[in-house]
Write an enzyme that holds these catalytic residues in place. Structure first.
Site, short mmCIF file in Angstrom:
data_model
loop_
_atom_site.label_atom_id
_atom_site.label_comp_id
_atom_site.label_asym_id
_atom_site.label_seq_id
_atom_site.Cartn_x
_atom_site.Cartn_y
_atom_site.Cartn_z
CB CYS A 1 8.12 2.15 1.57
SG CYS A 1 6.82 1.57 3.01
CG HIS A 46 11.97 2.33 4.90
ND1 HIS A 46 11.46 3.87 3.44
CD2 HIS A 46 10.95 2.58 5.12
CE1 HIS A 46 10.49 3.74 3.47
NE2 HIS A 46 9.89 2.90 4.29
#
Length: 495
Positions: free
Chosen positions: A334, A438
């Site tokens: 991310c 994630h």
């Protein structure tokens, strides 16, 4: 007052055990056949989860939902604050970002936030057999009492009973409990049913005189004393977890390091590495020496440009380049993935003043931060050998594009419409992998493939989901053995 079985768990301090007790109670009530909802009116955390209804809530409430056996929902955490600086935060209402406010501006906004809290509360109280409410911080923080929506302000508005929990392991437990109670108003004191003491180790008989004194001094019972559960693994709400649940690494283990950014986000992504017996994992904080490693992982960040500046100031850029020259592997997740590109642009001032920052330049791509946040639960496969399956979630405001993402993506993900899309990137020399997913390491097959890619030795797989379930059961066992649940719920809980 709602007909649902209700209880609010408030703590004498942060990290007193509120989240843990709610999770244990949720699993214990689920075992009794009750449909249970966790509820945290206001949460401040950088670890979050994507809900079944497509919103964002604190990770602790997602864990509590798992304990209760229900799908995470935005009503479980109607107000989430994600700090972007020491004096400001992104405000998320019912799962959606609505504003970036300073602490002072948020104080003025609280009546609006409270309305959202009560909407969610009424929906849950009408739909579930039991609602377990978690406070935030301490109810005795005097400067935060005005317009409080997180602790007694909510308890008074919703008319729910309260139990105070304190952590005896940090010391001063009787002062914490008595002092907290004394600082409450008479009406707030009246709704405190009693106490639970958390993380006790030792001879309970030696503690008994103190418990007797506490009950006599306050006129309230101690419902239970929970033992210190060594090695308990539960998703951290916000702070980087200590090593209590880590597994000792075997000789010759893969050396993995990760920086602790000032605004690190969703660091629970690395839990599977921390728990793996073939991995020697280390967090590296500010001012600490960056050790040699086989794999460097750059985790998520709430403020990518600021954390990238911190990374450089700490000497990580030079260390990463040296690491790659010696053949080491690098993964960015991310925000950490965004740092790997040529540039991070913020034309709308999403993270601060509009502008752009040069990235590390390790992947040929550019990231633009947009106003709308992408929230999605995803599954698919990695492009590594064997195409191992991966499942996780996306929470980001950036779009990354360029030759790196087009020529060698890191994953292929399934779309809601039945199609597929690519995610992330891999470098031409295959030393670098970046992704927006994630939970990258959570699936056993994905974890094994990533460790093999990084040069790790073969080892028994780590199933993070199974470990989480086992520890929730272990926690619930302790709650049922050491807490008088019938008394805790005012005699309303059937055996």
């Amino acid at each position: 007052m709602s007909h649902a079985l209700t209880l609010m768990v408030q703590g004498t301090t942060s990290d007193a055990g509120k989240s843990t007790l709610v999770a244990g109670l949720a699993r214990a009530l689920r075992r009794r056949g009750l449909r249970v909802a966790p509820f945290k009116p206001q949460n401040m955390a950088l670890n979050s989860a994507v809900t079944a209804d497509g919103g964002e809530i604190g990770r602790a409430q997602a864990l509590q939902a798992l304990a209760a056996g229900v799908a995470p929902h935005t009503d479980f955490n109607p107000v989430l604050l994600k700090p972007s600086s020491d004096v400001g935060a992104q405000v998320i209402i019912h799962g959606r970002a609505v504003a970036n406010l300073s602490a002072r501006d948020y104080h003025a906004y609280k009546p609006t936030a409270m309305a959202a809290v009560m909407q969610s509360w009424h929906r849950l109280a009408g739909a579930y057999d039991a609602v377990l409410v978690e406070g935030a911080g301490s109810p005795a923080e005097i400067n935060l009492r005005d317009r409080d929506i997180a602790n007694m302000g909510f308890a008074e508005a919703a008319d729910v009973p309260v139990v105070l929990v304190a952590d005896i392991d940090r010391g001063g437990v009787f002062a914490h409990l008595v002092g907290t109670l004394e600082l409450l108003s008479p009406s707030e004191q009246a709704r405190v049913r009693g106490f639970v003491i958390n993380r006790f180790r030792g001879d309970l008989g030696l503690l008994r005189p103190g418990l007797d004194w506490l009950e006599a001094r306050t006129g309230r019972p101690v419902f239970g004393v929970l033992p210190y559960l060594h090695g308990l693994f539960l998703d951290a709400e916000d702070a980087v977890a200590d090593t209590a649940a880590d597994v000792a690494a075997a000789e010759g283990a893969l050396r993995v390091v990760a920086p602790v950014f000032p605004r690190i986000s969703n660091h629970t992504d690395l839990d599977a590495l921390r728990l793996h017996p073939a991995v020697d994992f280390r967090w590296v904080g500010p001012g600490q020496e960056i050790p040699p490693a086989d794999l460097v992982v750059l985790p998520g960040s709430k403020s990518v440009q600021a954390d990238l500046a911190w990374l450089r100031a700490q000497g990580w850029e030079a260390a990463i380049r040296r690491h790659l020259r010696y053949g080491g592997k690098l993964i960015g997740i991310c925000g950490g993935f965004q740092m790997l590109g040529r540039e991070v642009a913020d034309p709308h001032g999403v993270e601060g003043a509009p502008g752009s920052t040069a990235g590390l330049g390790l992947l040929d791509m550019r990231t633009v931060l947009e106003r709308e946040k992408r929230l999605d639960n995803v599954r698919g496969h990695l492009t590594l050998e064997g195409e191992p399956g991966v499942a996780g979630y996306e929470i980001h405001m950036g779009v990354s594009s360029g030759p790196a993402t087009e020529e060698a993506p890191a994953a292929v993900l399934q779309c809601a419409d039945g199609g597929v899309r690519t995610d992330g990137a891999r470098s031409a020399d295959d030393q670098i992998l970046g992704t927006y997913v994630h939970g990258l390491f959570d699936a056993p097959a994905a974890l094994a493939a990533l460790l093999a890619w990084a040069g790790g030795q073969a080892a028994a797989p780590v199933d993070l989901a199974a470990r989480r379930e086992a520890d929730l059961d272990r926690l619930a066992d302790a709650v049922e053995a050491h807490v008088d649940l019938h008394a805790l719920f005012g005699g309303r809980l059937r055996p």
